[in-house]
Design a protein around this motif. Structure first.
Motif, short mmCIF file in Angstrom:
data_model
loop_
_atom_site.label_atom_id
_atom_site.label_comp_id
_atom_site.label_asym_id
_atom_site.label_seq_id
_atom_site.Cartn_x
_atom_site.Cartn_y
_atom_site.Cartn_z
N ALA A 114 0.84 -1.20 0.00
CA ALA A 114 0.00 0.00 0.00
C ALA A 114 0.87 1.25 0.00
CB ALA A 114 -0.92 0.00 1.21
N GLN A 115 0.52 2.19 -0.84
CA GLN A 115 1.27 3.43 -0.99
C GLN A 115 0.42 4.60 -0.54
OE1 GLN A 115 4.55 3.56 -2.30
NE2 GLN A 115 4.34 1.37 -1.99
N ASP A 116 0.98 5.41 0.35
CA ASP A 116 0.32 6.65 0.73
C ASP A 116 0.74 7.74 -0.25
OD1 ASP A 116 -1.02 5.69 2.99
OD2 ASP A 116 0.78 5.91 4.22
N GLY A 117 -0.22 8.54 -0.64
CA GLY A 117 0.10 9.60 -1.57
C GLY A 117 -0.88 10.74 -1.44
N ILE A 118 -0.49 11.86 -1.98
CA ILE A 118 -1.35 13.04 -1.97
C ILE A 118 -1.75 13.32 -3.41
CG2 ILE A 118 -1.48 15.50 -1.44
CD1 ILE A 118 0.62 15.01 0.73
N THR A 119 -3.06 13.39 -3.62
CA THR A 119 -3.57 13.62 -4.97
C THR A 119 -3.33 15.07 -5.37
OG1 THR A 119 -5.78 14.16 -4.16
CG2 THR A 119 -5.33 11.85 -4.68
N ARG A 120 -3.67 15.36 -6.61
CA ARG A 120 -3.48 16.72 -7.14
C ARG A 120 -4.35 17.73 -6.39
NH1 ARG A 120 -4.19 17.53 -13.45
NH2 ARG A 120 -6.25 16.87 -12.83
N ASP A 121 -5.49 17.28 -5.84
CA ASP A 121 -6.35 18.19 -5.08
C ASP A 121 -6.11 18.07 -3.57
OD1 ASP A 121 -7.36 15.66 -5.17
OD2 ASP A 121 -9.44 16.25 -5.48
N ASN A 122 -4.90 17.67 -3.16
CA ASN A 122 -4.43 17.64 -1.77
C ASN A 122 -5.25 16.75 -0.85
OD1 ASN A 122 -2.22 19.29 -2.23
ND2 ASN A 122 -3.46 21.15 -1.99
N LEU B 166 3.06 3.90 -9.23
CA LEU B 166 1.81 4.08 -8.48
C LEU B 166 1.80 5.42 -7.76
CD1 LEU B 166 -0.86 2.79 -7.68
CD2 LEU B 166 0.33 1.68 -5.78
N ARG B 167 2.91 5.77 -7.11
CA ARG B 167 2.98 7.08 -6.43
C ARG B 167 2.87 8.22 -7.43
NH1 ARG B 167 6.89 4.39 -3.15
NH2 ARG B 167 8.54 5.10 -4.53
N SER B 168 3.48 8.08 -8.59
CA SER B 168 3.41 9.13 -9.61
C SER B 168 1.99 9.31 -10.12
CB SER B 168 4.35 8.77 -10.76
OG SER B 168 4.22 9.68 -11.81
N ALA C 254 -1.96 -2.38 -4.94
CA ALA C 254 -2.15 -2.90 -6.30
C ALA C 254 -1.50 -4.27 -6.42
CB ALA C 254 -1.53 -1.94 -7.32
N VAL C 255 -1.76 -4.89 -7.54
CA VAL C 255 -1.12 -6.15 -7.91
C VAL C 255 -0.56 -5.97 -9.31
CG1 VAL C 255 -1.48 -8.60 -8.38
CG2 VAL C 255 -2.70 -7.52 -6.51
N ILE C 256 0.67 -6.41 -9.52
CA ILE C 256 1.25 -6.30 -10.84
C ILE C 256 1.43 -7.70 -11.44
CG2 ILE C 256 2.42 -4.13 -10.46
CD1 ILE C 256 4.97 -5.65 -9.90
N TYR C 257 1.34 -7.76 -12.74
CA TYR C 257 1.57 -8.98 -13.50
C TYR C 257 2.70 -8.68 -14.47
CZ TYR C 257 -3.13 -10.15 -11.91
OH TYR C 257 -4.23 -10.41 -11.14
N PHE C 258 3.72 -9.53 -14.49
CA PHE C 258 4.79 -9.33 -15.46
C PHE C 258 5.30 -10.68 -15.94
CE2 PHE C 258 7.12 -9.70 -11.52
CZ PHE C 258 8.27 -10.40 -11.86
N LYS C 259 5.96 -10.63 -17.08
CA LYS C 259 6.52 -11.83 -17.70
C LYS C 259 7.87 -11.48 -18.30
CE LYS C 259 5.62 -15.20 -21.30
NZ LYS C 259 4.71 -15.70 -22.30
N VAL C 260 8.86 -12.31 -18.06
CA VAL C 260 10.18 -12.11 -18.65
C VAL C 260 10.11 -12.54 -20.11
CG1 VAL C 260 12.58 -12.85 -18.61
CG2 VAL C 260 11.37 -12.48 -16.46
#
Length: 134
Positions: free
Chosen positions: A74-82, A120-122, A89-95
């Protein structure tokens, strides 16, 4: 004299068999084998099945080619409207390219996880709360 020759021949034969067994490897269907000879990458990637390497000179690194699922903490973040939000999230990747996964990145699983967290933070910082909720 003949007994000594037979004993020496048996010892040499058993040493050859042990040397051959030390070089035997099995690459599973969902893996690819990347071979390093004296630290240098060999051109060919070993396909699934039985393969032989030169013991003590070659190193075989196996790379999982399956789709991997990995949770993103879980990532804490501040949105554009403060507004402060917490998103996981869950990521799926394949080499896709086994040699590049081993040579170009120190630990590709860790790198993928860190890239996902950064992305995700960005995204959180660039979005409004309404966009995130939808």
């Amino acid at each position: 004299m003949v007994e000594e020759l037979v004993a020496a021949g048996a010892a040499a034969a058993s040493a050859c068999v042990l040397y051959a067994i030390a070089g035997a490897r099995v690459v599973k269907q969902y893996e690819r084998g990347v071979v390093f000879r004296l630290g240098r990458l060999r051109n060919e990637v070993r396909a699934p099945g039985f393969t032989m390497i030169v013991p003590f000179i070659d190193r075989l690194r196996k790379v999982n080619m399956q789709i991997v699922t990995m949770p993103v903490p879980a990532q804490d973040g501040i949105t554009r409207d403060n507004v402060t939000v917490r998103v996981d999230a869950v990521i799926y990747f394949k080499v896709v390219d086994a040699p590049d996964a081993i040579v170009q990145v120190e630990d590709y699983r860790f790198a993928v996880s860190q890239m996902a967290q950064t992305s995700l933070r960005s995204i959180i910082g660039k979005s409004d709360l309404d966009d995130l909720l939808s």
